[in-house]
Scaffold this motif. Structure first.
Motif, mmCIF file in Angstrom:
data_model
loop_
_atom_site.group_PDB
_atom_site.id
_atom_site.type_symbol
_atom_site.label_atom_id
_atom_site.label_comp_id
_atom_site.label_asym_id
_atom_site.label_seq_id
_atom_site.Cartn_x
_atom_site.Cartn_y
_atom_site.Cartn_z
ATOM 1 N N PRO A 178 0.681 -1.219 0.127
ATOM 2 C CA PRO A 178 0.446 0.249 -0.203
ATOM 3 C C PRO A 178 0.891 1.731 0.120
ATOM 4 O O PRO A 178 0.564 2.589 -0.979
ATOM 5 N N ALA A 179 1.912 1.169 1.107
ATOM 6 C CA ALA A 179 2.775 2.446 0.448
ATOM 7 C C ALA A 179 3.614 2.961 -0.399
ATOM 8 O O ALA A 179 3.339 4.277 -0.645
ATOM 9 N N ILE A 180 3.547 2.254 -1.155
ATOM 10 C CA ILE A 180 4.239 1.628 -2.699
ATOM 11 C C ILE A 180 3.437 2.703 -3.422
ATOM 12 O O ILE A 180 3.301 3.279 -4.778
ATOM 13 N N ASP A 181 2.141 1.903 -3.454
ATOM 14 C CA ASP A 181 0.777 2.081 -4.399
ATOM 15 C C ASP A 181 0.397 2.842 -4.646
ATOM 16 O O ASP A 181 0.688 4.362 -5.133
ATOM 17 N N LYS A 182 0.341 3.853 -3.298
ATOM 18 C CA LYS A 182 0.299 5.378 -2.654
ATOM 19 C C LYS A 182 1.273 6.369 -3.541
ATOM 20 O O LYS A 182 0.357 7.502 -4.160
ATOM 21 N N LYS A 183 2.209 6.250 -3.694
ATOM 22 C CA LYS A 183 3.556 6.899 -3.998
ATOM 23 C C LYS A 183 3.340 7.146 -6.112
ATOM 24 O O LYS A 183 3.253 8.152 -6.444
ATOM 25 N N LEU A 184 3.169 5.594 -6.087
ATOM 26 C CA LEU A 184 2.833 5.378 -7.956
ATOM 27 C C LEU A 184 1.888 6.128 -8.240
ATOM 28 O O LEU A 184 1.908 6.832 -8.998
ATOM 29 N N ARG A 185 0.732 5.701 -6.769
ATOM 30 C CA ARG A 185 -0.548 7.132 -7.187
ATOM 31 C C ARG A 185 -0.732 9.003 -8.291
ATOM 32 O O ARG A 185 -0.973 9.183 -8.462
ATOM 33 N N TRP A 186 0.762 8.859 -7.262
ATOM 34 C CA TRP A 186 0.855 10.135 -8.000
ATOM 35 C C TRP A 186 1.043 10.548 -9.969
ATOM 36 O O TRP A 186 0.986 12.180 -10.297
ATOM 37 N N LEU A 187 1.699 9.403 -9.840
ATOM 38 C CA LEU A 187 1.674 9.696 -11.038
ATOM 39 C C LEU A 187 1.187 8.669 -12.979
ATOM 40 O O LEU A 187 0.235 8.996 -13.094
ATOM 41 N N ILE A 188 0.981 7.195 -11.795
ATOM 42 C CA ILE A 188 0.606 6.568 -13.093
ATOM 43 C C ILE A 188 -0.627 5.718 -11.860
ATOM 44 O O ILE A 188 -1.406 5.701 -10.553
ATOM 45 N N ILE A 189 -1.444 5.046 -13.315
ATOM 46 C CA ILE A 189 -2.941 4.300 -12.393
ATOM 47 C C ILE A 189 -2.340 2.936 -12.486
ATOM 48 O O ILE A 189 -2.111 2.486 -13.250
ATOM 49 N N THR A 190 -2.534 2.542 -10.643
ATOM 50 C CA THR A 190 -1.912 0.753 -10.286
ATOM 51 C C THR A 190 -3.203 0.353 -10.658
ATOM 52 O O THR A 190 -4.522 1.172 -10.521
ATOM 53 N N PRO A 191 -3.250 -0.814 -10.289
ATOM 54 C CA PRO A 191 -4.463 -1.940 -10.619
ATOM 55 C C PRO A 191 -5.313 -1.613 -9.136
ATOM 56 O O PRO A 191 -6.195 -1.867 -9.126
ATOM 57 N N ASP A 192 -4.406 -1.830 -8.126
ATOM 58 C CA ASP A 192 -6.379 -1.002 -6.960
ATOM 59 C C ASP A 192 -6.505 0.020 -7.581
ATOM 60 O O ASP A 192 -7.540 0.242 -7.072
ATOM 61 N N MET A 193 -5.843 1.175 -7.780
ATOM 62 C CA MET A 193 -7.038 2.247 -8.125
ATOM 63 C C MET A 193 -7.646 2.020 -9.279
ATOM 64 O O MET A 193 -9.110 2.197 -9.351
#
Length: 263
Positions: A178-193
């Protein structure tokens, strides 16, 4: 060559993602691959053959034609290559976001797009579960956008690779902390999003329309950060379609021509 580049990239990314799903899944998938994959991959194969026979390479060829005839905004102003590439990528990216939004809002197009959302699970093969008519309409729309902007031919190839790769990634059932997912979402769309977009809850389905960068959903206020139910237990699909038996290959091809079910 353009087709080889796209196909090689697509197969490579797909292989990586299904391997990641196998060794580190985000959530259990009660409906096995043997039930879903033949349908999803069957649709993908059918669409690929159809496009190859009718409009193979048309996106790239349209960009070449636009450049030769000086059609499109970027060609009118003789934009330098670097600016043309950046503007092509940004414009096409937003165009696909807008298209996805309209697919959900216009009932006629939703008839086609609902095929994608009838998948009762969520993994890399969901990324290629589309009705052939939607695929053809999407290509026609993309060509129109290419002529309108005067897209850079090289950027069109890059965009096709990004479109396929991002879609495969953000539909994948992979476990990202989750911590990495949250940072990735600043730029890209993650599977969780993107998984939120496949929720059975209409308010969640009608959000998170982007396919690569997360900017458009946030700027256009269609972003949902977290689903109502946990990511690992949330129900995927559409409420009117809860039986795998009614979601066979031929039934999905005919689905748009049947009475539209209320979501």
């Amino acid at each position: 060559m353009e087709t080889i580049i796209r196909l090689t990239a697509a197969l490579g990314i797909f292989g990586v993602m299904i391997g990641w799903e196998y060794f580190s899944p985000r959530r259990p998938l009660p409906i096995g691959r043997k039930q879903r994959w033949p349908i999803n991959l069957g649709l993908a194969t059918f669409n690929m053959l159809l496009m190859r026979l009718t409009a193979g390479g048309i996106a790239y060829l349209s960009a070449i034609a636009a450049a030769e005839k000086s059609w499109g905004v970027l060609n009118w102003f003789a934009a330098p290559a670097w600016l043309s590439i950046i503007m092509t990528l940004l414009f096409l990216d937003f165009a696909i976001y807008a298209q996805h939004f309209v697919l959900h809002k216009w009932p006629l197009l939703w008839r086609l797009h609902q095929v994608h959302h009838t998948d009762l699970e969520f993994d890399a093969t969901t990324a290629v579960r589309f009705h052939p008519l939607e695929t053809m309409i999407s290509m026609a729309y993309k060509v129109l956008c290419i002529y309108l902007i005067g897209a850079h031919p090289g950027a069109v190839i890059a965009f096709e690779v990004i479109l396929n790769g991002a879609s495969t990634f953000n539909h994948s059932n992979v476990n990202i902390p989750p911590a990495i997912d949250k940072k990735l979402r600043w730029l890209i769309i993650t599977p969780d999003m993107h998984r939120i977009h496949h929720s059975t809850i209409p308010a969640e389905t009608d959000s998170n329309y982007g396919f690569s960068v997360s900017w458009w959903d946030k700027l256009c206020k269609t972003y949902t950060a977290e689903p109502k139910h946990p990511q690992t237990t949330m129900t995927i699909g559409l409420k009117p379609f809860r039986r795998q038996a009614e979601l066979g290959f031929m039934k999905l091809l005919l689905l748009p021509f049947k009475p539209l079910r209320r979501r």
